[in-house]
Design an enzyme around this catalytic site. Structure first.
Site, PDB file in Angstrom:
ATOM      1  N   ASP A 400     -10.182  -3.111   3.430  1.00 32.66           N
ATOM      2  CA  ASP A 400      -9.137  -3.404   4.564  1.00 32.66           C
ATOM      3  C   ASP A 400      -9.986  -3.098   5.785  1.00 32.66           C
ATOM      4  O   ASP A 400     -11.119  -2.371   5.730  1.00 32.66           O
ATOM      5  CB  ASP A 400      -8.334  -2.205   4.590  1.00 32.66           C
ATOM      6  N   THR A 402      -8.840  -2.816   9.495  1.00 30.81           N
ATOM      7  CA  THR A 402      -8.378  -1.755  10.599  1.00 30.81           C
ATOM      8  C   THR A 402      -8.497  -0.423  10.059  1.00 30.81           C
ATOM      9  O   THR A 402      -7.251  -0.218   9.094  1.00 30.81           O
ATOM     10  CB  THR A 402      -7.137  -1.861  11.326  1.00 30.81           C
ATOM     11  N   ASP A 603      -6.527   2.687   4.248  1.00 27.26           N
ATOM     12  CA  ASP A 603      -5.889   3.878   4.862  1.00 27.26           C
ATOM     13  C   ASP A 603      -4.479   4.091   5.322  1.00 27.26           C
ATOM     14  O   ASP A 603      -4.097   5.207   5.742  1.00 27.26           O
ATOM     15  CB  ASP A 603      -7.079   4.321   6.115  1.00 27.26           C
TER      16      ASP A 603
END
Length: 713
Positions: A400, A402, A603
């Site tokens: 991922d 960001t 996250d």
């Protein structure tokens, strides 16, 4: 944490049970699962409905389970529990040590008697035999009981047979050597396991009984840790251990977070930063607004996860147990064949004294336990041995953007000023206009003003122009004359007919930066470049993953293609997919799994489905959401991206050692059996060879606990 038991139809073979066990771990709310004989055990999160879990298991297994699953254990993390576990290990260690010393003493005594008076030695045959049987009484009892229970011979059955055969052959001293060496090997195995568990014990031992708490009058009073509640303010001084999770209200300190994140260097912490229970203040004093205490802290979550991981057996462990059980009959068959061919009891004892199972089972279990503990020490929390094994098979990593590749916190990276414009005034104007905005770029401006200690001047009114920026009216302050302030994009400035756009055209310092233009009374004052920077060391992390055999590294992001391409090119990624919706991430991972073994890193809440779908899901960063951590198989409590290749390296190193142990155990014991059958070695030497190989592979597994910087650690 609770453990539920369900009756289980015992009609599946070994491999089928492994597959079902893996599927059961994926059930909602389940942390661990084991299929043992006629019973299914589930380690589940608090508040789960066991009847519903039983129904889910019924669908999974294809058989009706009793919907009245019985709750048999409830436990929490406590220092008392860990101390009790350490006491049990200590007693086991003492027991094996005493048994080994007793066997050696008896063997030495008989050797002296034999040398001094062979006649007396021969006359003591009955006493020697009884002595061996007494020393081996627990082993004999356990071996017979296990054989009856399992309805097949095992390693203990083989040892019992060897002891009884040596007594029947009039060579009880051979069994003494077997008992001495076996207990010595078990003692060292327990010591290795004790070393592996030491990391968990050190995490739990906060060693804090009382803490300074601010009362309603602001005075500091001492209070037992158990009475501290969220919302309280505690003071922690230099040299003390932090016992709560919270946010620093005031003060600054150098904090050692190695127990949580695995970072060896203390981190500078100031007001507004988060701190975690289990960290140590090396220098400084802080006041912490308590957020979480007790079992809710990050420390307790770490301990829970590492303890639960010990219950999740890797497929290679089940394979080792199955192989070990299959090889036990080989020793019995070899003994019968040797006896039929030679009628030589010494050669028969050689066959019985050599056992494959101990080395296979003990070394594999030790390797997995050591790997999980080693990872925990580095701030990498692995939910089970199966994911250590899976890390060695990963060939594709999906990242991922960001919050994973980037920090997830945009910040100002450059300020370009018009002539005679003060930098602080420019920031204050922008902050005043953006004071009520929650946009990430606005947050970056407000944080910069806060970090510089500047005051945000009041505004008379603001107006948001959708997709363009903000228009505000400010009164005069400091060196600013006040008036109409525009904050936004270049298009917004052009539409508003702002002067000065021609001579302020900076090039982007960051490939993913965004320009924010600021104008006062239709005249451009400056440009802010705001960027969510790539984490430091991420390029090195990519290189190390490739060194560890990762063939493809891909980035997923909801950002635009231009920004995604800039990051992918700068890191040398194999590909990227931009403007991806959260629900599409899981589909992309699933598609990749058709031809690859996939590790997904994220996250946030939007990453949770993809983390759950991947072969191994990794939640990385100290700002991970609870949803991401629950969905992931591995949690990295650190902002350091080098922890990711470190986890992969631990998995590959562990599996390499496991396969080494398999080869050494089978090769050494097979050679010893051949030499024993031909009469080139005696039972004492056969016992030495067998136990030495077992001890060797166990110690080889324990090497995982030792840092190896040459292997990308």
């Amino acid at each position: 944490m609770s453990v539920f038991k369900y009756p289980f139809p015992n009609r599946y073979d070994y491999m089928e049970r492994c597959v079902l066990e893996a599927k059961a771990r994926r059930l909602a709310g389940v942390n661990a699962a084991t299929f043992d004989g006629s019973c299914v055990k589930l380690w589940v999160k608090p508040g789960q409905n066991y009847a519903r879990l039983g129904l889910s298991l019924s669908k999974l297994i294809g058989s009706d389970l009793l919907a009245t699953g019985k709750e048999v254990i409830k436990h929490g993390v406590s220092q008392l529990k860990v101390k009790k576990e350490n006491v049990d290990i200590g007693l086991e260690l003492i027991s094996h040590r005493n048994s080994a010393l007793l066997s050696l003493a008896a063997m030495g005594l008989f050797s002296v008697v034999k040398k001094v008076s062979p006649t007396v030695y021969s006359s003591l045959l009955i006493f020697r035999s009884l002595g061996v049987l007494v020393m081996a009484r627990d082993l004999i009892k356990g071996g017979i009981k296990d054989a009856v229970k399992e309805k097949r011979p095992n390693a203990d059955t083989l040892t019992v047979t060897a002891v009884l055969a040596s007594v029947a052959a009039g060579r009880p001293e051979s069994s003494m050597s077997l008992l001495a060496l076996s207990n010595f090997a078990e003692m060292l195995t327990v010591m290795a396991a004790q070393r592996a568990r030491k990391n968990i014990s050190s995490l739990v031992a906060l060693d804090v009984q009382e803490v300074w708490v601010h009362d309603e009058n602001g005075a500091e009073v001492k209070m037992p840790v158990e009475k501290v509640k969220p919302g309280m303010v505690v003071s922690i001084h230099s040299g003390e251990k932090i016992c709560v999770d919270g946010i620093i209200k005031s003060g600054s300190a150098a904090v050692d977070q190695s127990a949580i994140t695995g970072e060896s260097i203390p981190v500078a912490k100031k007001a507004g930063d988060k701190v975690y229970a289990g960290s140590n203040i090396r220098l400084g004093e802080i006041e912490v607004l308590v957020d979480k205490v007790g079992d809710d802290t990050s420390l307790s979550r770490i301990v829970h996860m590492v303890e639960d991981a010990q219950n999740r057996r890797a497929p290679i462990q089940n394979y080792a147990d199955h192989m070990a059980s299959s090889l036990v009959p080989v020793s019995f068959i070899a003994a019968l064949m040797v006896y039929a061919a030679t009628r030589d009891w010494q050669r028969v004892l050689n066959m019985l004294f050599i056992d494959f199972s101990c080395g296979l089972k003990l070394s594999t279990a030790t390797a997995m336990s050591a790997a999980i503990s080693r990872a925990a020490k580095e701030g990498i929390l692995v939910k089970g041995g199966s994911f250590i094994e899976g890390a060695a098979q990963i060939d594709t990593v999906i990242l991922d953007k960001t919050g994973t590749i980037t920090r997830g916190r945009p910040q100002i990276v450059r300020i370009t000023l018009a002539p005679e414009v003060n930098e602080s005034v420019l920031l204050q104007m922008a902050a005043s206009a953006e004071a009520h905005s929650s946009h990430p770029l606005a947050v970056a401006i407000l944080e910069e003003v806060k970090n510089r200690g500047l005051e945000i001047p009041p505004h008379l009114d603001t107006k948001t122009v959708i997709a363009r920026g903000i228009e505000a009216h400010l009164p005069a302050f400091d060196d600013c004359v006040g008036g109409e302030v525009l904050v936004g994009s270049k298009s917004f400035m052009e539409e508003s007919k702002v002067d000065g756009l021609d001579f302020l055209l900076p090039k982007k310092q960051s490939p993913v930066g965004s320009f924010i233009y600021i104008a006062l009374n239709k005249k451009l004052c400056g440009i802010l470049e705001i960027s969510d920077p790539v984490r430091a060391e991420f390029k090195r992390a990519i290189n190390r993953m490739r060194y560890n055999g990762i063939e493809e590294i891909i980035m997923l992001t909801g950002d635009n293609k231009e920004a995604a391409k800039a990051i992918a090119d700068s890191l040398g990624l194999d590909g990227f997919k931009a403007e991806v919706m959260p629900e599409d991430k899981a589909g992309y991972v699933s598609q990749k799994q058709r031809n690859s073994s996939v590790l997904m890193v994220g996250d946030g809440i939007n990453d949770a489905p993809a983390l759950a779908y991947a072969d191994i899901g990794v939640a990385m960063g100290t700002a991970c959401t609870d949803t991401a951590m629950e969905s992931a198989d591995v949690t990295i409590n650190s902002e350091d991206p080098l922890k990711l290749p470190q986890f992969i390296s631990i998995g590959k190193r562990t599996m390499a050692l496991v396969h080494q142990n398999f080869a050494v155990t089978i090769a050494v014991n097979t050679a010893a059996m051949m030499l024993g059958a031909l009469g080139f070695i005696n039972p004492l030497l056969a016992s030495v060879v067998h136990n030495a190989s077992t001890l060797g592979v166990v110690l080889n597994s324990a090497r995982i606990l030792i840092s190896d910087k040459k292997k990308n650690y």
